[in-house]
Design an enzyme around this catalytic site. Structure first.
Site, PDB file in Angstrom:
ATOM      1  N   ARG A  13     -10.851  -0.037  14.004  1.00 27.37           N
ATOM      2  CA  ARG A  13     -10.500   0.732  12.814  1.00 27.37           C
ATOM      3  C   ARG A  13     -11.231   0.181  11.597  1.00 27.37           C
ATOM      4  NH1 ARG A  13      -4.446   1.011  10.189  1.00 27.37           N
ATOM      5  NH2 ARG A  13      -5.001  -1.143   9.657  1.00 27.37           N
ATOM      6  N   MET A  36      10.611  24.397   3.228  1.00 27.08           N
ATOM      7  CA  MET A  36       9.929  23.529   2.265  1.00 27.08           C
ATOM      8  C   MET A  36      10.921  22.774   1.378  1.00 27.08           C
ATOM      9  SD  MET A  36       7.286  24.538  -0.790  1.00 27.08           S
ATOM     10  CE  MET A  36       6.072  25.343   0.251  1.00 27.08           C
ATOM     11  N   LYS A  59       0.846  -1.209   0.000  1.00 26.76           N
ATOM     12  CA  LYS A  59       0.000   0.000   0.000  1.00 26.76           C
ATOM     13  C   LYS A  59       0.874   1.250   0.000  1.00 26.76           C
ATOM     14  CE  LYS A  59      -0.335  -0.303   5.048  1.00 26.76           C
ATOM     15  NZ  LYS A  59      -1.153  -0.811   6.170  1.00 26.76           N
ATOM     16  N   TYR A  69      13.827  30.381   9.027  1.00 29.07           N
ATOM     17  CA  TYR A  69      12.543  31.051   9.273  1.00 29.07           C
ATOM     18  C   TYR A  69      12.359  31.360  10.749  1.00 29.07           C
ATOM     19  CZ  TYR A  69      10.581  30.464   4.599  1.00 29.07           C
ATOM     20  OH  TYR A  69      10.327  30.569   3.259  1.00 29.07           O
TER      21      TYR A  69
END
Ligand SMILES: *Cc1c(COP(=O)(O)O)cnc(C)c1O
Length: 377
Positions: free
Chosen positions: A150, A320, A51, A272
């Site tokens: 779940r 980023m 997956k 930042y």
């Protein structure tokens, strides 16, 4: 180890598709991890959980490699993943959709020969209706909730399910399964509770094969093995349990290029928010990967990268597209534009970086972005 890196020089780096990060995926190590699990499980079989694009490593490449090792059971989470993977595998490979189907996907699923994992009476009814509509018997797997709350038939649906099974409903059950919530914690009592719950289900639904163990479950011992294990993370080199030394072989390594270096005086703000202020004259390098490449912001002022075994701490916030590291520990001019530093490799494991990022290896792997040059070997 460094000697066999295929990419180790700036000029080699520059010719590779403009990428600034190099993700190496060792398919031979993947195969050895699969065989290691098989040897622990024998005679029980092992499928593979592929997956989320095989935890970010490339579902088609991974599944084909494991098919070559004899794997015939492939688990994805969502139907769309099965749609992508189905054409890549031979017909004797079965693909199972762990989340089951959303309404409307039944006919496409049946036509592709993909097997849904049915988690509820609602999913059962839809699949059974599709089977009757097609005047065929369709295969399915039943998942039971044994304590994770779940996915899977909840206890209160079991009686009605049993009745539905007696009617047949044009559905052929290939096996039944459940999933462990705490298999990575060897001593956790929830494992035993779920095992007992599954034993009760096996009594109430006799005659079906059982699939139970994920990676951690393989290492919990034989009683957890059922007849078909569903490992994911261990195949990809992640530690199957939290407490013990990782017995699996690393599959992934990641090197990222330096974009710029500088020397700043004591008292200089970095990154930042000026969140980091240097305490002494510091040599810095900025490397070309950031949170958009799957290196979480939580690594800011906590994590590190390595160069020839020397730890280079991350300073300030993760951006980023870049991260700034303190390279004062290296002799001057060691790192220059295009030099590669190790993010994952012999000196920093998946678990190391996951710990520094306050997350788990799964999240690091599945987050690795698509701006890296991917090299399979
Ligand atoms: C993801 C998943 C697995 C694989 O788990 P790992 O811990 O990666 O081995 C197995 N079964 C189910 C139902 C899953 O969702």
């Amino acid at each position: 180890m460094d000697g066999d890196l295929l990419v180790s020089h700036a000029h080699t780096a520059a010719i590779m598709e403009g990428a600034t990060g190099y993700l190496k995926i060792d398919l031979a190590a993947l195969g050895r991890n699969y065989r290691k699990l098989l040897s622990m499980l024998a005679p029980v079989r092992a499928g593979a959980v592929v997956k989320a694009d095989a935890y970010g490593l490339g579902a088609v490449r991974v599944a084909k490699t494991l098919y070559g090792q004899g794997c015939r059971h492939f688990f994805v989470a969502q139907f769309v993943e099965a749609v992508r993977l189905r054409p890549a595998l031979a017909q004797d490979a079965q693909i199972f959709v762990l989340n089951g189907l959303q309404p409307g996907n039944e006919i496409a699923c049946a036509e592709m020969g993909v097997v849904p994992v049915l988690n509820s009476l609602a999913q059962w009814r839809q699949w059974s209706a599709a089977a009757r509509g097609l005047k065929r018997c369709l295969p399915a797997v039943l998942q039971f909730d044994t304590g994770m709350s779940r996915l899977g038939f909840p206890p209160e649906e079991r009686a009605e399910l049993a009745a539905a099974l007696r009617d047949g409903g044009n559905v052929e059950i290939l096996f039944i399964m459940s999933h462990l919530a705490s298999a990575d914690e060897v001593g956790c009592e929830q494992n035993g509770e779920q095992l007992a719950e599954m034993a009760g289900i096996a009594e109430a639904f006799p005659g079906f094969d059982i699939s139970f163990a994920n990676s951690g479950g393989v290492f919990l011992g034989e009683v957890y093995h059922g007849v078909l294990a569903r490992p994911g993370i261990a195949l990809y080199g992640g530690a199957p349990n939290a407490d013990e030394k990782n017995p699996m072989e690393p599959v992934v390594s990641l090197d990222v290029a330096v974009v710029q270096t500088r020397t700043v005086p004591s008292g200089t703000k970095v990154g930042y928010g000026g969140a980091h202020v240097t305490q002494r004259e510091t040599r810095l390098a900025t490397i070309a990967a950031g949170y958009a490449d799957g290196l979480p912001r939580s690594l800011g002022d906590r994590g590190a990268v390595f160069y020839q075994g020397i730890r280079l701490p991350i300073v300030g916030r993760v951006s980023m597209d870049s991260i700034t590291i303190d390279i004062s520990a290296l002799p001057e001019s060691t790192l220059t534009l295009g030099s590669l530093v190790e993010v994952l490799g012999p000196h920093q494991t998946l678990e190391d970086i996951a710990r520094d990022a306050d997350t788990i290896s799964y999240e690091i792997l599945t987050g690795l972005g698509d701006r890296y040059h991917r090299q399979y070997r």
